[in-house]
Scaffold this motif. Sequence first.
Motif, PDB file in Angstrom:
ATOM      1  N   SER A 150       0.819  -1.279  -0.093  1.00  0.00           N
ATOM      2  CA  SER A 150      -0.070  -0.253  -0.004  1.00  0.00           C
ATOM      3  C   SER A 150       0.805   1.129   0.163  1.00  0.00           C
ATOM      4  O   SER A 150       0.340   2.440  -0.181  1.00  0.00           O
ATOM      5  N   LYS A 208      -2.304  -7.120 -10.135  1.00  0.00           N
ATOM      6  CA  LYS A 208      -1.897  -5.531  -9.999  1.00  0.00           C
ATOM      7  C   LYS A 208      -3.662  -4.679 -10.082  1.00  0.00           C
ATOM      8  O   LYS A 208      -4.249  -4.900 -10.716  1.00  0.00           O
ATOM      9  N   ALA A 209      -3.098  -3.314  -9.566  1.00  0.00           N
ATOM     10  CA  ALA A 209      -4.222  -2.509  -9.702  1.00  0.00           C
ATOM     11  C   ALA A 209      -4.665  -2.020 -11.180  1.00  0.00           C
ATOM     12  O   ALA A 209      -5.890  -1.973 -11.387  1.00  0.00           O
ATOM     13  N   ARG A 253     -11.781   2.538 -10.429  1.00  0.00           N
ATOM     14  CA  ARG A 253     -11.389   1.153  -9.473  1.00  0.00           C
ATOM     15  C   ARG A 253     -10.342   1.489  -8.642  1.00  0.00           C
ATOM     16  O   ARG A 253     -10.487   0.884  -7.536  1.00  0.00           O
ATOM     17  N   LEU A 254      -9.431   2.383  -8.878  1.00  0.00           N
ATOM     18  CA  LEU A 254      -8.338   2.780  -7.914  1.00  0.00           C
ATOM     19  C   LEU A 254      -9.073   3.696  -6.701  1.00  0.00           C
ATOM     20  O   LEU A 254      -8.606   3.289  -5.592  1.00  0.00           O
ATOM     21  N   ARG A 266     -10.500   0.952  -4.314  1.00  0.00           N
ATOM     22  CA  ARG A 266      -9.593   0.353  -3.517  1.00  0.00           C
ATOM     23  C   ARG A 266      -9.108   1.329  -2.654  1.00  0.00           C
ATOM     24  O   ARG A 266      -8.884   0.910  -1.122  1.00  0.00           O
ATOM     25  N   CYS A 300      -0.660   3.037  -2.640  1.00  0.00           N
ATOM     26  CA  CYS A 300      -0.924   2.423  -3.838  1.00  0.00           C
ATOM     27  C   CYS A 300      -2.190   1.693  -3.915  1.00  0.00           C
ATOM     28  O   CYS A 300      -2.633   1.641  -4.966  1.00  0.00           O
ATOM     29  N   TYR A 301      -2.767   0.989  -3.107  1.00  0.00           N
ATOM     30  CA  TYR A 301      -3.595   0.377  -2.735  1.00  0.00           C
ATOM     31  C   TYR A 301      -3.879  -1.041  -3.669  1.00  0.00           C
ATOM     32  O   TYR A 301      -4.977  -1.487  -4.097  1.00  0.00           O
ATOM     33  N   TYR A 302      -2.630  -1.497  -3.974  1.00  0.00           N
ATOM     34  CA  TYR A 302      -2.489  -2.779  -4.634  1.00  0.00           C
ATOM     35  C   TYR A 302      -2.848  -3.897  -3.823  1.00  0.00           C
ATOM     36  O   TYR A 302      -3.832  -4.720  -4.095  1.00  0.00           O
ATOM     37  N   TRP A 317     -10.014  -5.992  -3.457  1.00  0.00           N
ATOM     38  CA  TRP A 317     -10.269  -5.821  -4.872  1.00  0.00           C
ATOM     39  C   TRP A 317     -11.688  -5.066  -5.040  1.00  0.00           C
ATOM     40  O   TRP A 317     -12.312  -4.923  -4.162  1.00  0.00           O
ATOM     41  N   PRO A 318     -11.535  -4.378  -6.016  1.00  0.00           N
ATOM     42  CA  PRO A 318     -12.258  -3.176  -6.280  1.00  0.00           C
ATOM     43  C   PRO A 318     -14.104  -3.433  -6.201  1.00  0.00           C
ATOM     44  O   PRO A 318     -14.957  -2.539  -6.044  1.00  0.00           O
TER      45      PRO A 318
END
Length: 377
Positions: free
Chosen positions: A142, A193-194, A258-259, A262, A292-294, A357-358
């Motif tokens: 993150s 990945k995002a 989507r990001l 997250r 990052c929110y990955y 996940w989004p």
Amino acid sequence: MTSTVGRTLPFFPPDLFEADRETMLSALHELGTGAEQRFILGGHTAALEEALREATGAEHVVACGSGTGALELCVRALGVGPGDEVVVPAFCCQPVASSVVNVGARPVFADVDPWTMVMDPDAVEPLITERTRALMPAHVFSIMADMPRLGEIAARHGVALVEDAAVAQGAVLDGRPAGRWGDLGVFSFFQVKAFGTAGEGGVVLTDDAELARTVRMLRNHGQDGVTRFLHHRVGVNSRFDEVQAVFQLRRLAGFPERLERRARIADYYTERFEPLRDRGVLAPPAGRNGRCYYVYSLLVERREDLRAYLTEHQIGSHIYYPVPLPRQPAFSDWAPEGAQWPNSQLASDRNLAIPIWPHLTDAEVEFIADTVCEFFD
């Protein structure tokens, strides 16, 4: 406690691209029936490179076969080779070290911050010698690495800075996008990945025209794209797939949404888990700057117990990098005898990632947080 969400919540969802099924099918049909029949390094790849150049502000974006391939292209483009050293994090994904070893150079392992799990600038500077050619920090989970300080260190010592932003596309630190802090930066399109794709892919970003030209040649066996079978460098095959280019181009418009989803999940988790700090649970630092929110990863003293409890309640989790890189058999030759990386070991022993996940619903996110909190009640 019985789940109220009505389904298992895996860590790696099998339906990650379900909403993009028709996008992929139409891309395959379009390319498979087109007159050009070009499936690598065509016009769609060039269009994706241009779209990412505009999105990031990079002067040059070069698409390649994977995030791993992108790192190896960066190292090769810098001319790193036998006798050289590159400082890399001790807790990270394997390619940060293998990309260095594969050109005959030596990875030098720096410890990480005990909270953010990214390469600690205070651990980096003492490792720099006259043989050091580059620093290769990696954003993890993150959190972006401390790129302002690492950039200052690289500039002071006259070494290159390669930013492994494989997990961080879309992240912004102090107003500057991830991937734009170093002489070279990379993104990965690996599926989880995002901005993942239904396969492999990656890009190299740089403002240096000569480095960009070299990377473009190296990704295609050292050819310049003008004269076929004329090889200016000893390169590799790290070419980008046109099907993936079409797929990513069509999904790019929805990436910010989507990001943001997250990010909202991460904000909620962090707020919920802050009271657990005195129970041996450390959530990522709050806020949006440099995030990052990955992956959303906690540091948990009772990790195995919590993981078993989540599994019991049909919530998937994941442990990343359970052995620090210098403790891996593959890199033992480059681990100095007696050296210690205590924070990297702590991260390996305690990190536990939970779903972010989004397309999780609000009810599912709440259930995941409730379950974690109830374990400690």
